[in-house]
Scaffold this motif. Structure first.
Motif, PDB file in Angstrom:
ATOM      1  N   VAL A  72      50.327  40.503  43.087  1.00 30.31           N
ATOM      2  CA  VAL A  72      51.371  39.637  43.800  1.00 30.31           C
ATOM      3  C   VAL A  72      52.106  40.182  44.967  1.00 30.31           C
ATOM      4  O   VAL A  72      52.252  41.496  45.039  1.00 30.31           O
ATOM      5  CB  VAL A  72      52.541  39.045  42.782  1.00 30.31           C
ATOM      6  CG1 VAL A  72      53.499  37.929  43.291  1.00 30.31           C
ATOM      7  CG2 VAL A  72      51.840  38.404  41.744  1.00 30.31           C
ATOM      8  N   SER A  73      52.310  39.484  45.978  1.00 29.12           N
ATOM      9  CA  SER A  73      52.896  39.909  47.223  1.00 29.12           C
ATOM     10  C   SER A  73      54.129  39.011  47.452  1.00 29.12           C
ATOM     11  O   SER A  73      54.220  37.747  46.761  1.00 29.12           O
ATOM     12  CB  SER A  73      52.137  39.957  48.309  1.00 29.12           C
ATOM     13  OG  SER A  73      51.602  38.871  48.873  1.00 29.12           O
ATOM     14  N   ILE A  74      55.293  39.422  47.941  1.00 23.98           N
ATOM     15  CA  ILE A  74      56.562  38.865  48.115  1.00 23.98           C
ATOM     16  C   ILE A  74      56.540  38.341  49.550  1.00 23.98           C
ATOM     17  O   ILE A  74      56.563  39.386  50.505  1.00 23.98           O
ATOM     18  CB  ILE A  74      57.540  39.482  47.566  1.00 23.98           C
ATOM     19  CG1 ILE A  74      58.879  38.504  47.987  1.00 23.98           C
ATOM     20  CG2 ILE A  74      57.992  40.768  48.142  1.00 23.98           C
ATOM     21  CD1 ILE A  74      58.957  37.271  47.346  1.00 23.98           C
ATOM     22  N   THR A  95      61.862  32.824  43.875  1.00 30.93           N
ATOM     23  CA  THR A  95      60.819  33.577  43.870  1.00 30.93           C
ATOM     24  C   THR A  95      60.447  34.668  42.658  1.00 30.93           C
ATOM     25  O   THR A  95      59.516  35.008  42.248  1.00 30.93           O
ATOM     26  CB  THR A  95      60.617  34.494  45.124  1.00 30.93           C
ATOM     27  OG1 THR A  95      61.882  35.429  45.371  1.00 30.93           O
ATOM     28  CG2 THR A  95      60.367  33.612  46.287  1.00 30.93           C
ATOM     29  N   VAL A  96      61.558  35.265  42.151  1.00 34.37           N
ATOM     30  CA  VAL A  96      61.617  36.541  41.277  1.00 34.37           C
ATOM     31  C   VAL A  96      60.853  36.215  40.104  1.00 34.37           C
ATOM     32  O   VAL A  96      59.987  36.642  39.457  1.00 34.37           O
ATOM     33  CB  VAL A  96      63.057  37.238  41.178  1.00 34.37           C
ATOM     34  CG1 VAL A  96      62.624  38.414  40.202  1.00 34.37           C
ATOM     35  CG2 VAL A  96      63.337  37.783  42.476  1.00 34.37           C
ATOM     36  N   GLY A 118      39.938  33.256  42.923  1.00 41.28           N
ATOM     37  CA  GLY A 118      39.228  34.417  43.370  1.00 41.28           C
ATOM     38  C   GLY A 118      40.295  35.076  44.277  1.00 41.28           C
ATOM     39  O   GLY A 118      39.955  36.181  44.940  1.00 41.28           O
ATOM     40  N   ALA A 119      41.666  34.530  44.487  1.00 37.73           N
ATOM     41  CA  ALA A 119      42.535  35.331  45.143  1.00 37.73           C
ATOM     42  C   ALA A 119      42.586  36.682  45.079  1.00 37.73           C
ATOM     43  O   ALA A 119      42.665  37.035  43.802  1.00 37.73           O
ATOM     44  CB  ALA A 119      43.812  34.671  45.220  1.00 37.73           C
ATOM     45  N   ASP A 120      42.737  37.642  45.709  1.00 37.51           N
ATOM     46  CA  ASP A 120      42.830  38.958  45.674  1.00 37.51           C
ATOM     47  C   ASP A 120      44.072  39.417  45.693  1.00 37.51           C
ATOM     48  O   ASP A 120      44.404  40.248  44.809  1.00 37.51           O
ATOM     49  CB  ASP A 120      42.093  39.909  46.816  1.00 37.51           C
ATOM     50  CG  ASP A 120      40.714  39.557  47.018  1.00 37.51           C
ATOM     51  OD1 ASP A 120      39.960  40.133  46.225  1.00 37.51           O
ATOM     52  OD2 ASP A 120      40.448  38.865  47.996  1.00 37.51           O
ATOM     53  N   ILE A 121      45.020  38.640  46.114  1.00 34.36           N
ATOM     54  CA  ILE A 121      46.370  38.823  46.223  1.00 34.36           C
ATOM     55  C   ILE A 121      47.025  37.460  46.291  1.00 34.36           C
ATOM     56  O   ILE A 121      46.743  36.474  47.228  1.00 34.36           O
ATOM     57  CB  ILE A 121      47.068  39.350  47.309  1.00 34.36           C
ATOM     58  CG1 ILE A 121      46.345  40.922  47.457  1.00 34.36           C
ATOM     59  CG2 ILE A 121      48.577  39.529  47.295  1.00 34.36           C
ATOM     60  CD1 ILE A 121      46.491  41.548  48.919  1.00 34.36           C
ATOM     61  N   VAL A 122      48.219  37.075  45.787  1.00 38.34           N
ATOM     62  CA  VAL A 122      49.027  35.803  45.623  1.00 38.34           C
ATOM     63  C   VAL A 122      50.194  36.074  46.118  1.00 38.34           C
ATOM     64  O   VAL A 122      51.069  36.886  45.687  1.00 38.34           O
ATOM     65  CB  VAL A 122      49.074  35.120  44.225  1.00 38.34           C
ATOM     66  CG1 VAL A 122      50.043  33.850  44.287  1.00 38.34           C
ATOM     67  CG2 VAL A 122      47.670  34.731  43.566  1.00 38.34           C
ATOM     68  N   ASP A 123      50.733  35.201  47.195  1.00 41.33           N
ATOM     69  CA  ASP A 123      51.625  35.578  48.242  1.00 41.33           C
ATOM     70  C   ASP A 123      52.650  34.612  47.990  1.00 41.33           C
ATOM     71  O   ASP A 123      52.562  33.464  48.243  1.00 41.33           O
ATOM     72  CB  ASP A 123      51.245  35.495  49.713  1.00 41.33           C
ATOM     73  CG  ASP A 123      52.380  35.974  50.507  1.00 41.33           C
ATOM     74  OD1 ASP A 123      53.111  37.070  50.336  1.00 41.33           O
ATOM     75  OD2 ASP A 123      52.503  35.340  51.781  1.00 41.33           O
ATOM     76  N   VAL A 124      53.916  35.026  47.320  1.00 38.66           N
ATOM     77  CA  VAL A 124      54.978  34.058  46.955  1.00 38.66           C
ATOM     78  C   VAL A 124      55.970  34.109  47.743  1.00 38.66           C
ATOM     79  O   VAL A 124      56.737  35.199  48.153  1.00 38.66           O
ATOM     80  CB  VAL A 124      55.278  34.689  45.348  1.00 38.66           C
ATOM     81  CG1 VAL A 124      56.403  33.696  45.051  1.00 38.66           C
ATOM     82  CG2 VAL A 124      54.123  34.428  44.387  1.00 38.66           C
TER      83      VAL A 124
END
Length: 295
Positions: free
Chosen positions: A104-106, A90-91, A63-69
């Motif tokens: 996704v966020s970085i 990361t890429v 359920g994560a709204d965003i996954v932060d890598v």
């Protein structure tokens, strides 16, 4: 969002939202994906690309709204990572998660990594230095046009604990973030896409972190959405220990983190950044029910 709209949102208790991110009737939950060997609580668990992609898909399924890598640890005392290594970590993960439909966020302090990640599909840049670590970050953010999290930051990880000196932590963090916002805007960053993070644990002692959490209302008066990253941090472990739980390792702090997520959400945080999505998603739903207008 105009100044008038921001003020109206604050008065009504609604969550401020940056352009380009999900709109929910609750605080968003960002799942942490550390593609590193040395992060403080999960370093090495997802250091391989395939492991990281699978974990990112799992966070999204939870359920994560965003996954932060993130490919560089920012724990206290951490050493910098070579740019080529951070890109390699990361890429590929960002690209595959974005292809799978994950938002996704970085998590990076480096403009080159931010740009490459956005080109690979990232929809947000999460910079724990607030643009201070890389002079090219602001112009890069302005050019790529995605939302940008600017964290309160005073020094690199290897020396940040030496800068945890405040007379009034809420007032000083608010003032320093205000300066950063003005500088970012002057460098072309769209204010409608700025998110602020008080930087819990970054040049902060435990008492500073708790005071900032209690002062989120003051920080909201800056007129920008707030992201709160408390997950498994030292101040949570210290509170558990002082409450009689003993020395709880980072991975055992998820229930306490969820409690902090509920507090942050009830105070109007736009997003919480966590390792355990399930618990904090339930927590922010409870906060939304608690703060909902009633007749």
């Amino acid at each position: 969002m105009s100044t008038t709209e921001s003020a109206a949102a604050r008065r009504s208790g609604t969550y401020l939202r940056p352009e380009g991110l999900p709109r929910r009737d609750r605080c968003l939950v960002m799942g942490i994906l550390n593609v590193t060997p040395d992060s403080f609580s999960d370093g090495g668990l997802y250091a391989q690309t395939r492991q990281a992609i699978d974990r990112g898909l799992d966070l999204a399924d939870q359920g994560a709204d965003i996954v932060d890598v993130g490919g560089e640890s920012t724990r206290p005392g951490a050493r910098p990572v070579a740019l080529a290594e951070e890109l390699a970590r990361t890429v590929p993960v960002v690209r595959e998660l974005a292809r799978a439909g994950v938002r996704v966020s970085i998590d990076t302090m480096h403009a080159a990594v931010a740009r490459a990640a956005v080109e690979a599909g990232a929809c947000l840049i999460n910079d724990v230095s607030g643009g201070l670590a890389d002079p090219d970050m602001a112009s890069t953010v302005a050019a790529v046009g995605v939302p940008y999290v600017a964290t309160h930051w005073r020094a690199p990880s290897k020396e940040m604990d030496r800068h945890a000196d405040y007379r009034d932590v809420v007032a000083e963090v608010t003032a320093e973030l205000d300066v950063r916002v003005r500088q970012l805007k002057a460098q072309g960053v769209d204010p409608d896409r700025i998110v602020l993070d008080p930087g819990l644990g970054f040049s902060k002692r435990s008492e500073h972190d708790w005071t900032l959490l209690a002062g989120l209302g003051t920080l909201r008066r800056l007129g920008f959405p707030l992201l709160v990253g408390a997950s498994r941090k030292r101040f949570i472990g210290a509170a558990l220990a002082s409450g009689g739980a003993g020395d709880v390792p980072p991975a055992g702090r998820d229930s306490a983190t969820a409690a902090v997520s509920a507090l942050a959400a009830a105070a109007g945080a736009f997003c919480v950044r966590v390792h355990d999505v399930h618990a904090s998603l339930d927590a922010v739903r409870m906060a939304a029910a608690y703060t909902a207008p009633r007749r």
